[in-house]
Scaffold this active site. Structure first.
Site, PDB file in Angstrom:
ATOM      1  CG  ASP A 201       0.205   4.733  -6.660  1.00 34.89           C
ATOM      2  OD1 ASP A 201       0.547   5.106  -5.539  1.00 34.89           O
ATOM      3  OD2 ASP A 201      -0.454   5.444  -7.443  1.00 34.89           O
ATOM      4  CD  GLU A 264      -1.836   3.882  -2.076  1.00 35.81           C
ATOM      5  OE1 GLU A 264      -1.753   4.897  -1.366  1.00 35.81           O
ATOM      6  OE2 GLU A 264      -1.935   3.944  -3.307  1.00 35.81           O
TER       7      GLU A 264
END
Ligand code: NOJ
Ligand code: MG
Length: 533
Positions: A201, A264
Site C-alpha cells: 500500500d 501501489e
C-alpha cells in the site's frame, strides 16, 4: 517459455474480501467465502489472487487501518482458515498475494497506544511526532490524502502526530530501523505461511522530508479537486530515501523463492519507473495506473503505451491495471461496449495484467443511498463524488437472494437493477463479457506472443489503436476500435494474410484478412499473421 516466471507470464485477479463471498451470514465477505469460490478464478484462468487487507482492524478504512500485522480479523476468519485458503489455492495452481499496509497502522495498534502514552515511551519514535507550531497549530502545512490537515494534536502530550490518511491511521516512522525490522518480520510471518508476494500500500509515501518543510502550493489546483491537491506533494511523497526502503522490502521477499513485490504508486511515468529500483532490486511490478487516468482515445493510449515502454529500465517487466477498489469501475467509465475493448487491451498488451473482481462481469458502479455510505473518504469530503463504495459492492453470483453473496443483508447494496449480470447467467451466455474475458485469458495463456512476446508498431489510425505482439515466428496483430463508427484500415505492408483469432463482437471464425481489416463499431480484434513477405 514455460520457464518465464509466473508473475510475468501470469494474470493477477484482485479480490476485495468484504465483497467476494460471505460464508458466515454476517453480510461481510470472508476468507472461507473466498476459498469456497476458488472455482471462479480457476475457471476464469487467472494465475494469482491478490486479497485486499484481512488483518485485525477497527475498519475505519476497511482494513487499511491495521491493528495487528500478524493475525486475521475475526470478521474475515482465522489463521487456520487463511492456511486452508492458501493450501486450496496452491493445490489448484493459484498463487496468493496479500495486501501489506506499512505506511500507517491503526490508532488501535498496540504500538501506537504505547507511542502516544508519553514522549519518553520506547515506541514514541515509531510514529511521527512533532511539537506544535509557535501559534499552537499543526507543525506544518501537510495535508491528509482524505482531506484536512495531516496532523492531529494528541491531548496526552500536546504534540501532533502525522497521518497521511485518516487520523485513525497514524503514519509509522520508516526512518526508524526498529520499525523497519518489525515490519520485515511481519512480512516473513506471511511468507513463511506460503504467500506468494505482497501488494504494498502507498509505497511511494513511506518516507517524508526529514526537515518537515512546507509543501508548495499547486497553481493548477481547482476547487472541485481533492483538497490534498491544493499543495504539490514535494516533501510528503516520492522522497529519494524511499528507494532504500523499497530495496530492503524486496530483499526480504527475495529471501524466499519465486515471490513478487508489487508497489501501489500513483506517479507520472518517469517517476513511477524509478520504483523498479537500482539494478531492478526494487518492486518487480510498480503498479502502472496510467490507463485509469489517460483519455480513452486511440491517440492518447498509443502515446501512453509508447512512452511507458520507452521509459522502462532495461530488463524491467511492464504491467497494466484498468481498475481497483479506489476507482470508478471501467464499465462505468467507458460503457459496456468499450469495456469489452478495454478487456482486450488489458489482456493483449505487453505486461502483467491485474483485473479487479467483477470487472469480468461488466459490473458498474452501484449508486449508494446516503444512509448506506461506508467509505470514510466520502464522509470526509462530501459532495466531491469521492466515495469508493460504488465500486466495492458485492459480487453477484447467481439468482439466489442477495445474488448468492450472503444470506444476510450485504454490507453494501447489490445493484438494485434486476437485470444485473451475475456469474451463473453470464457463464452460459456465449456473447457475454465474462465469456469474452475467459477467452481472452485462455488465448493469452496459450499464445506466448501475447503473454511474453515483444510489442511493436504501436500506433493510432483514426480511432483505432493498433500494435503487434510477436514471439519467435508467431506474430499477432491487435486492432482496437475505440470509436463507435466502423473503421477500415490496411494490414501492415509486409502482411499478406492474417487469420482472425478473437473479436470482442463477432464469433471466432470468418474469412482471413488480406490487404485490409474492417472493424465494426466498438470492436477489438486480434489476428495472427499467416503469410508475410
Ligand atoms: C491505498 C488503498 O488502496 C486505499 O484503499 C486506502 O484507503 C489507502 N491506501 C490508505 O491505506
Ligand atoms: Mg462473513
Amino acid at each position: 517459455m514455460a520457464e518465464t516466471i509466473w508473475w510475468k507470464r501470469g494474470i493477477i485477479y484482485q479480490i476485495y474480501p468484504r465483497s467476494f463471498q460471505d460464508s458466515d451470514d454476517d453480510g461481510i465477505g470472508d476468507l472461507e467465502g473466498i476459498r469456497r469460490r476458488l472455482d471462479h478464478p480457476v475457471w476464469l484462468g487467472v494465475d494469482a489472487i491478490w486479497i485486499s487487507p484481512i488483518y485485525p482492524s477497527p475498519m475505519a478504512d476497511f482494513g487499511y487501518d491495521v491493528a495487528d500485522y500478524c493475525e486475521v480479523d475475526p470478521r474475515f476468519g482465522t489463521l487456520a482458515q487463511f492456511d486452508a485458503l492458501i493450501a486450496d489455492a496452491h493445490a489448484r495452481g493459484l498463487r496468493v498475494i496479500l495486501d501489506f499496509v506499512p505506511n500507517h497502522s491503526s490508532d488501535q495498534h498496540p504500538w501506537f497506544r504505547e507511542s502516544r502514552s508519553s514522549t519518553t515511551n520506547p515506541k514514541r519514535d515509531w510514529y511521527i511526532w512533532r511539537d506544535p507550531a509557535p501559534d499552537g497549530g499543526p507543525p506544518n502545512n501537510w495535508l491528509s490524502q482524505f482531506g484536512g490537515s495531516a496532523w492531529e494534536r494528541d491531548p496526552a502530550t500536546g504534540q501532533y502526530y502525522l497521518h497521511s490518511f485518516l487520523k485513525e491511521q497514524p503514519d509509522l516512522n520508516w526512518r526508524n530501523p526498529a520499525v523497519q525490522e518489525a515490519m520485515f518480520q511481519a512480512m516473513r510471518f506471511w511468507l513463511d505461511r506460503g504467500v506468494d508476494g505482497f501488494r504494498v500500500d502507498v509505497i511511494w509515501l513511506l518516507i517524508k522530508d526529514d526537515q518537515f518543510r512546507d509543501n508548495p502550493p499547486n497553481p493548477a489546483w481547482r476547487p472541485d479537486e481533492r483538497s490534498v491537491e491544493r499543495l504539490l506533494q514535494r516533501y510528503t511523497a516520492d522522497r529519494p530515501e524511499v528507494q532504500d526502503v523499497v530495496a530492503a522490502m524486496r530483499a526480504v521477499v527475495d529471501e524466499y523463492p519465486d515471490r513478487v513485490l508489487i508497489g501501489e504508486i500513483y506517479l507520472p511515468i518517469e517517476r513511477l519507473v524509478a520504483f523498479y529500483g537500482r539494478d531492478l532490486k526494487g518492486a518487480q511490478l510498480p503498479f502502472n495506473f496510467q490507463l485509469i487516468s489517460t483519455a480513452w482515445s486511440a491517440a492518447a493510449i498509443a502515446g501512453l503505451v509508447r512512452d511507458y515502454e520507452a521509459a522502462l529500465p532495461p530488463g524491467a517487466w511492464p504491467n497494466w491495471v484498468l481498475g481497483n477498489h479506489d476507482q470508478s469501475r471501467i464499465a462505468t467509465r467507458l460503457g459496456g461496449a468499450q469495456a469489452r475493448v478495454a478487456a482486450m487491451l488489458l489482456l493483449t498488451l505487453r505486461g502483467t495484467p491485474t483485473l479487479y473482481y467483477g470487472d469480468e462481469l461488466g459490473m458498474v458502479d452501484v449508486p449508494i443511498p446516503p444512509d448506506r455510505i461506508q467509505d470514510p473518504w466520502a464522509k470526509n469530503e462530501p459532495g466531491l463524488g469521492l466515495g469508493r463504495d460504488p465500486s466495492r459492492t458485492p459480487m453477484p453470483w447467481d439468482d439466489q437472494p442477495n445474488a448468492g453473496f450472503s444470506s444476510a443483508e450485504p454490507w453494501l447494496p447489490l445493484n438494485p437493477d434486476h437485470a444485473q449480470p451475475n456469474v451463473a447467467r453470464l457463464q452460459h451466455d456465449d456473447r457475454s463479457i465474462l465469456t469474452l474475458y475467459r477467452r481472452l485469458i485462455d488465448l493469452r495463456r496459450r499464445t506466448p506472443a501475447l503473454s511474453v512476446g515483444d510489442v511493436s508498431e504501436i500506433r493510432a489510425i483514426g480511432n483505432v489503436l493498433c500494435f503487434d505482439r510477436a514471439e519467435g515466428a508467431v506474430r499477432v496483430l491487435v486492432f482496437l476500435n475505440l470509436g463507435h463508427e466502423p473503421a477500415d484500415l490496411p494490414l501492415p505492408p509486409d502482411v499478406r494474410r492474417a487469420r482472425l483469432v478473437i473479436s470482442t463482437v463477432r464469433g471466432g471464425d470468418g474469412p482471413d484478412f488480406t490487404d485490409r481489416v474492417t472493424l465494426r463499431p466498438d470492436e477489438g480484434l486480434a489476428c495472427e499473421v499467416v503469410d508475410h513477405g
